[in-house]
Design a protein around this motif. Structure first.
Motif, PDB file in Angstrom:
ATOM      1  N   VAL A 237       0.950  -1.243   0.007  1.00 14.84           N
ATOM      2  CA  VAL A 237       0.072   0.160  -0.046  1.00 14.84           C
ATOM      3  C   VAL A 237       1.036   1.221  -0.007  1.00 14.84           C
ATOM      4  N   GLY A 238       2.128   1.134   0.112  1.00 14.14           N
ATOM      5  CA  GLY A 238       2.968   2.279   0.042  1.00 14.14           C
ATOM      6  C   GLY A 238       2.952   3.251  -0.904  1.00 14.14           C
ATOM      7  N   THR A 239       2.785   2.526  -2.211  1.00 15.97           N
ATOM      8  CA  THR A 239       2.599   3.327  -3.515  1.00 15.97           C
ATOM      9  C   THR A 239       1.387   4.388  -3.469  1.00 15.97           C
ATOM     10  N   ALA A 240       0.155   3.678  -2.876  1.00 12.43           N
ATOM     11  CA  ALA A 240      -0.889   4.539  -2.691  1.00 12.43           C
ATOM     12  C   ALA A 240      -0.767   5.572  -1.689  1.00 12.43           C
ATOM     13  N   GLU A 241      -0.211   5.059  -0.771  1.00 12.37           N
ATOM     14  CA  GLU A 241       0.108   6.029   0.438  1.00 12.37           C
ATOM     15  C   GLU A 241       0.883   7.306  -0.194  1.00 12.37           C
ATOM     16  N   THR A 242       2.060   7.167  -0.874  1.00 15.85           N
ATOM     17  CA  THR A 242       2.592   8.094  -1.656  1.00 15.85           C
ATOM     18  C   THR A 242       1.842   8.785  -2.484  1.00 15.85           C
ATOM     19  N   ALA A 243       1.115   8.253  -3.304  1.00 18.79           N
ATOM     20  CA  ALA A 243       0.239   9.009  -4.112  1.00 18.79           C
ATOM     21  C   ALA A 243      -0.688   9.998  -3.495  1.00 18.79           C
ATOM     22  N   LEU A 244      -1.095   9.555  -2.291  1.00 17.53           N
ATOM     23  CA  LEU A 244      -2.084  10.315  -1.550  1.00 17.53           C
ATOM     24  C   LEU A 244      -1.286  11.507  -0.951  1.00 17.53           C
ATOM     25  N   LYS A 245      -0.445  11.268  -0.451  1.00 13.44           N
ATOM     26  CA  LYS A 245       0.694  12.304   0.044  1.00 13.44           C
ATOM     27  C   LYS A 245       0.744  13.263  -1.182  1.00 13.44           C
ATOM     28  N   VAL A 246       1.304  12.837  -2.160  1.00 15.67           N
ATOM     29  CA  VAL A 246       1.480  13.832  -3.288  1.00 15.67           C
ATOM     30  C   VAL A 246       0.232  14.699  -3.479  1.00 15.67           C
TER      31      VAL A 246
END
Lengths: 419, 254
Positions: A283-292
Motif C-alpha cells: 500500500v506504500g505506493t498508494a500512500e505516496t500518491a495520497l501524500k503527493v
C-alpha cells in the motif's frame, strides 16, 4: 506598533478574501494531516489487531492473503487445513498453544468464526491486551455464541438472544442454519479490531450446523435436529487457519520452514509482523500518491493566496505610497506584504489544526464503527510539526513574489500612484 | 505678519532646500526625463509651484523628498546632500524632515484618525521626541486636530473612511505637521475643495506651518492662490521635462 496595527487593519479591511484564503489553507492542512492521521491510524489499527501470535498457519497461499482472511476477515481462504495436519502441528514440541479458526459462515453480514475457548485466552491485540467480556462469558454449550461489541451494538443483541447463522458470506443470505439457532452467551468488550465485528462459536458447533449439509446446500431428507446433533461425533474435519504461540520465539523460523515444507499437505506459515510489512510495502505506493495529492492541494492553496495578494496589490498601491511618503523604507513595504502572507498562512495552519482535531473527534466513532479504524487523537508528531513549518515558510515564500512587486511599485510610484 | 513682510523675511532666511543640475528619469521607463536647473527654498518660506498636468510636478516633489534619487546633480536639504545618501538613509531623512499632504489626502481608510496622524512618528524618532516633548503623542495629535478644527470627541474612535472630505483634509494636514518637520510639501491639497473651503484650509495650513516654523512648498494648477504665497515658481522656469527615446533606461534609484 502603529504600522503593524495598520497592516492588520488593512488585512481586516479585506476580510472576505482573507477569510477565504485562510479557509483554503486550513482545508488543505486538514487534508494533508488528515491523510497522515488516517494512514497512521490504519497502520496502527492493523498492527494492533494481532499481538503475541508467533505464526499463522493456513492452506498454501500468499502470506498476505492468509493474514488478511485469518486475522482481518478480509477475503477468503483458498483451501482448508485438515484436522490431522492441525493436530500434527499442535503436538509439535515448539508449540505452546494453538487456536483453530474456521471461517465461512456469517450472520447479517458479520463473519462467524468457529474456534475454541482458547481463543479468548490466547488472542491478544494492542500490545498483548487480552479479550475481556462486557457481559456473559465463553461458550459453555454447543450452541453458545460470543459476539463482538459492534455486532451487539448494531444488532441490539443482549445475553440470551437467539442468533441464526447463515451459510456462506454476505449481508443477505437465503440459506440459513435456522434449525440450529445459537444463544448469545457472551458479549466482548470493544477492541477496535475485527473481533468487534465477529460472531464466535465453538468449532464443534460449526461441524454441528453442517452435518446435514453438503456442497453448500442442505441434503434433502436428511434433517438432523439440534438435539440429535449433540449426540454425534463433532470432531472437525478441517479448519481454515490456526494461530500458533511458541514456547520460544527463536523456534519461529524453524517451525515456519517445517510447516512450509510439510509433506502431507500444502501449508503456509507466516510471521504476522513480516506479513504486515509486506502489506505496508503493497500500500506504500498508494500512500505516496495520497501524500503527493495532499501536497499539491497545499501548493494550490498557497497559489490561491499568492493570487489574492497579487490581485489586491494594485488597489493597495496608494497605501504603499502613503507609507513611503511618511518615511517607510521600501523594505518595510516588502516586509509587510511578506508578513501578511505569513500571517495568513499561519492562521490557516492554526485553523486547519483546530478543524482537524474537531473532525477527528467527531468522525472517530463513525470510522471506528463502520471501518474498524481506530483513529488516535494524539499530539502532533515532530514530522507533522515540521510539515506545518514548511507550509508556513512556503506561505512566506509565496508572499515574497507580490512583496517584491510591491517593493518595485513603491519605488516606481514615488509620491503618486501610477497605474 | 503681512504677505509683504513675510516675503522680506523669507528672502533674508537661509536656504534649506537647494537643487542644482538635477537630472532624473524614472528607472525602467523610457520616455519621461526631468531636468532641474536650480531651485531653492528658504526656511519658513511659502512657495507655490505651478505647472500643467504631466509637466513633472509630482516627479519634482519625489526628488525633493528623496523618494527617488536623481541620476545626476545635487539635492541639498537642510545642509545634507541627499544624492550622497542611500535609499534607506533618504527614507529616514524624509521621515524626520518632511511632512507631506497629498492631493487626495491619502489617509489609510481603515486606520483610526489618531493612527493616521501618528503614522509618521513610527519612522522618525526626532519628530516623535518633538511631538512628545510636552505630552503624549496621542495628546499632541488631538491638540493638532483641535487646532485644525477637528474636535477630539468628533474623531475619537472613528476610522478615516468615515470622515467628510474637509475632515480628511485636516487629518492629512495634522499628519504632515505632527512632530514639527522643517518642510511641508503639499501636492494640490485644495483641488477637491470649493473656493470657500480652499481659503479656510489654506488659512489653517499657513497658521500651523508658521506656528511650527516650517517652510511650505505647495503644488497647484490654480494661479489665483498665488498672492497668498511668498513666491510663485512655475515649474517650467526651473525645470525642463522632456520625452526621450523608448530605449532610455535610467539607473536604479538605489
Amino acid at each position: 506598533m502603529i504600522v503593524l496595527r495598520l497592516a492588520l487593519q488593512s488585512l481586516f479591511n479585506r476580510w472576505v478574501t482573507a477569510a477565504l484564503t485562510i479557509t483554503t489553507i486550513a482545508a488543505s492542512v486538514v487534508l494533508l494531516l488528515g491523510v497522515e492521521e488516517v494512514r497512521t491510524g490504519a497502520r496502527q489499527s492493523f498492527a494492533d489487531t494481532i499481538s503475541g501470535t508467533d505464526l499463522i498457519v493456513g492452506a498454501r497461499s500468499g502470506g498476505l492473503n492468509l493474514l488478511l482472511y485469518s486475522v482481518f476477515r478480509i477475503g477468503n481462504a483458498t483451501n482448508n487445513v485438515t484436522w490431522t495436519s492441525y493436530q500434527d502441528i499442535a503436538f509439535r514440541p515448539e508449540v505452546a498453544w494453538i487456536v483453530p479458526l474456521s471461517l465461512g459462515d456469517s450472520h447479517h453480514g458479520f463473519r462467524v468464526l468457529g474456534t475454541t475457548g482458547d481463543y479468548f485466552t490466547h488472542y491478544k491485540y494492542r500490545q498483548s491486551q487480552g479479550l475481556t467480556f462486557a457481559a456473559g462469558g465463553p461458550f459453555t454449550d454447543l450452541f453458545d455464541a460470543v459476539i463482538g461489541s459492534d455486532v451487539a451494538a448494531s444488532l441490539g443483541y443482549k445475553l440470551g438472544d437467539s442468533v441464526v447463522i447463515s451459510h456462506g458470506l454476505g449481508s443477505v443470505s437465503f440459506l440459513e442454519h435456522d434449525d440450529k439457532p445459537f444463544r448469545v452467551a457472551g458479549i466482548l468488550e470493544k477492541t477496535g479490531t475485527p473481533v468487534d465485528r465477529t460472531v464466535h462459536v465453538g468449532l464443534a458447533a460449526i461441524e454441528a450446523i453442517h452435518v446435514d449439509w453438503q456442497s453448500g446446500a442442505r441434503v434433502p431428507g436428511q434433517l438432523v435436529s439440534a438435539e440429535e446433533v449433540r449426540r454425534m461425533d463433532l470432531a472437525p474435519k478441517a479448519i481454515t487457519a490456526a494461530l500458533v504461540g511458541l514456547k520460544s520465539k527463536l523456534a519461529a523460523f524453524r517451525l515456519q520452514r517445517a510447516i512450509n515444507e510439510y509433506r502431507s499437505e500444502p501449508l503456509s506459515a507466516i510471521l504476522p509482523g513480516a506479513a504486515l510489512q509486506e502489506l505496508w510495502g503493497l500500500v506504500g505506493t498508494a500512500e505516496t500518491a495520497l501524500k503527493v495529492v495532499s501536497a499539491m492541494v497545499v501548493a494550490t492553496a498557497l497559489l490561491g493566496m499568492l493570487t489574492m495578494i497579487l490581485s489586491t496589490l494594485n488597489e493597495r498601491r496608494r497605501e504603499m505610497a502613503i507609507l513611503r511618503s511618511v518615511g517607510a523604507r521600501a523594505r518595510t513595504v516588502l516586509g509587510l506584504l511578506a508578513a501578511e502572507a505569513g500571517v495568513l498562512t499561519a492562521t490557516g495552519v492554526a485553523l486547519g489544526l483546530v478543524l482537524l482535531y474537531a473532525a477527528l473527534f467527531l468522525a472517530r466513532p463513525y470510522v471506528d464503527a463502520v471501518y474498524g479504524l481506530h483513529l488516535p487523537i494524539a499530539p502532533l508528531k515532530p514530522d507533522a510539526w515540521a510539515t506545518l513549518g514548511v507550509i508556513v515558510l512556503g506561505g512566506c515564500a509565496a508572499g515574497l513574489l507580490p512583496a517584491l512587486r510591491a517593493y518595485r511599485l513603491s519605488l516606481a510610484d514615488g509620491m503618486t500612484v501610477r497605474t | 505678519m503681512t504677505v509683504e513682510l513675510a516675503r522680506t523675511a523669507a528672502a533674508l532666511a537661509p536656504d534649506i532646500v537647494r537643487l542644482s543640475g538635477v537630472r532624473f528619469a524614472w528607472p525602467g521607463r523610457s520616455a519621461f526625463v526631468l531636468e532641474v536647473d536650480t531651485f531653492t527654498l528658504s526656511a519658513r518660506e511659502r512657495v507655490l509651484l505651478i505647472g500643467p498636468s504631466g509637466s513633472g510636478k509630482s516627479t519634482f516633489l519625489s526628488l525633493l523628498c528623496g523618494i527617488v534619487a536623481p541620476q545626476s546633480g545635487r539635492t541639498e536639504i537642510l545642509g545634507s546632500d541627499l544624492t550622497g545618501l542611500g535609499a534607506a538613509a533618504r527614507d529616514a531623512f524624509r521621515a524626520e524632515h518632511f511632512g507631506i499632504i497629498f492631493q487626495m489626502f491619502n489617509l489609510l481608510p481603515y486606520g483610526s484618525v489618531i493612527d493616521n496622524v501618528l503614522l509618521p512618528l513610527s519612522f522618525a524618532p526626532g519628530r516623535r521626541r518633538r511631538a512628545t516633548a510636552g505630552a503624549s503623542a496621542s495628546q499632541e495629535a488631538q491638540r493638532l486636530l483641535a487646532r485644525l478644527g477637528l474636535e477630539p470627541n468628533l474623531v475619537r474612535g472613528r476610522s478615516a473612511a468615515n470622515l467628510s472630505v474637509g475632515q480628511q483634509q485636516r487629518v492629512a494636514a495634522a499628519r504632515a505637521l505632527i512632530g514639527a518637520p522643517e518642510i511641508v510639501v503639499a501636492d494640490e491639497p485644495t483641488s477637491a475643495l470649493d473656493r470657500d473651503r480652499q481659503q479656510a484650509f489654506l488659512e489653517l495650513l499657513f497658521a500651523e506651518t508658521s506656528a511650527a516654523g516650517a517652510a511650505l512648498i505647495m503644488v497647484s494648477h490654480d494661479q489665483s492662490l498665488a498672492p497668498r504665497f511668498d513666491r510663485v515658481v512655475p515649474l517650467a522656469d526651473i525645470a525642463t521635462a522632456s520625452h526621450q527615446g523608448p530605449s532610455y533606461v535610467g539607473p536604479s534609484d538605489q
